[in-house]
Scaffold this active site. Structure first.
Site, PDB file in Angstrom:
ATOM      1  N   ASP A  95      -8.278   3.329   1.340  1.00 41.70           N
ATOM      2  CA  ASP A  95      -7.508   3.621   2.452  1.00 41.70           C
ATOM      3  C   ASP A  95      -8.269   3.869   3.470  1.00 41.70           C
ATOM      4  OD1 ASP A  95      -5.605   4.359   3.930  1.00 41.70           O
ATOM      5  OD2 ASP A  95      -4.367   5.588   2.560  1.00 41.70           O
ATOM      6  N   ASN A 135       2.278   1.455   4.425  1.00 37.69           N
ATOM      7  CA  ASN A 135       2.567   0.169   4.817  1.00 37.69           C
ATOM      8  C   ASN A 135       2.230   0.170   6.568  1.00 37.69           C
ATOM      9  OD1 ASN A 135       5.323  -1.971   5.846  1.00 37.69           O
ATOM     10  ND2 ASN A 135       3.354  -2.562   4.994  1.00 37.69           N
ATOM     11  N   CYS A 176       1.019  -0.951   0.069  1.00 35.37           N
ATOM     12  CA  CYS A 176       0.043  -0.042  -0.115  1.00 35.37           C
ATOM     13  C   CYS A 176       1.121   1.139   0.005  1.00 35.37           C
ATOM     14  CB  CYS A 176      -1.049  -0.114   1.039  1.00 35.37           C
ATOM     15  SG  CYS A 176      -0.247   0.156   2.806  1.00 35.37           S
ATOM     16  N   CYS A 230      -1.689   0.614   7.221  1.00 32.79           N
ATOM     17  CA  CYS A 230      -3.104   0.251   7.513  1.00 32.79           C
ATOM     18  C   CYS A 230      -3.395  -0.891   6.485  1.00 32.79           C
ATOM     19  CB  CYS A 230      -3.997   1.460   6.828  1.00 32.79           C
ATOM     20  SG  CYS A 230      -3.735   3.020   8.026  1.00 32.79           S
ATOM     21  N   ARG A 231      -3.304  -0.865   5.080  1.00 26.33           N
ATOM     22  CA  ARG A 231      -3.929  -1.934   4.343  1.00 26.33           C
ATOM     23  C   ARG A 231      -2.890  -3.180   4.147  1.00 26.33           C
ATOM     24  NH1 ARG A 231      -5.377   1.522  -0.656  1.00 26.33           N
ATOM     25  NH2 ARG A 231      -3.552   2.672   0.063  1.00 26.33           N
ATOM     26  N   SER A 232      -1.664  -2.771   3.599  1.00 19.90           N
ATOM     27  CA  SER A 232      -0.827  -3.954   3.561  1.00 19.90           C
ATOM     28  C   SER A 232      -0.325  -4.785   4.703  1.00 19.90           C
ATOM     29  CB  SER A 232       0.485  -3.586   2.687  1.00 19.90           C
ATOM     30  OG  SER A 232       1.219  -2.579   3.308  1.00 19.90           O
TER      31      SER A 232
END
Length: 163
Positions: free
Chosen positions: A132, A18, A15, A20-22
């Protein structure tokens, strides 16, 4: 990252920062892989395309949402995508088109990595990007986990065909 052997796959989730999402994808996918007893067959990591948060732990809201579902993000630390990742990972999966474009911009010509969107593995083809949640409310982090859990299940099914 340990050296990869011929019986292994390797997956890198990407993301922007690095945090939140990934890292959420890394934690969820790692949990699913471990439940199947395949942790020796699939190497998993995450990173960001930007350097904003290098060395930081995931966003506390991501951590809390993940903990509520039984995922552990305690040992994860943000890092930035590096050209060497294209030699280490079979799959480099972006959370959104913008990060996929950044990935492909730095992808070396000798890369054997397959790059694409993580949600290409999601069965609902009406969703293509993991949004996001950084600037939104707590419900956004739950929605992200919903998408990641489903896509992870299907990614794992895909990888198991060649293990």
């Amino acid at each position: 990252m340990p050296a990869k052997n011929n019986n292994q796959h390797s997956v890198l989730f990407v993301c922007l920062g690095n945090i939140c999402r990934s890292p959420s994808a890394e934690a969820v996918f790692r949990s699913q892989v471990e439940k199947e007893g395949l942790e020796n067959n699939i190497i998993i990591d995450s990173c960001g395309t930007a350097s904003y948060h290098i060395g930081e732990h995931p966003d506390e809201r991501s951590v809390v949402a993940a903990q509520k579902r039984g995922y552990n993000m305690a040992k994860l630390v943000a890092r930035q995508l590096d050209a060497s990742d294209f030699l280490k990972f079979d799959y480099i999966l972006a959370m959104d088109e913008e990060n996929l474009n950044r990935i492909n911009e730095i992808k070396p010509v000798n890369s054997k990595s397959t790059t694409g969107l993580f949600l290409d593995f999601h069965p609902d083809k009406n969703v293509s990007e993991v949004p996001d949640p950084y600037y939104g409310g707590a419900q956004g982090f739950g929605h992200v986990l919903d998408l990641i859990e489903t896509a992870s299940e299907h990614l794992l099914l895909h990888l198991k065909k060649s293990i």
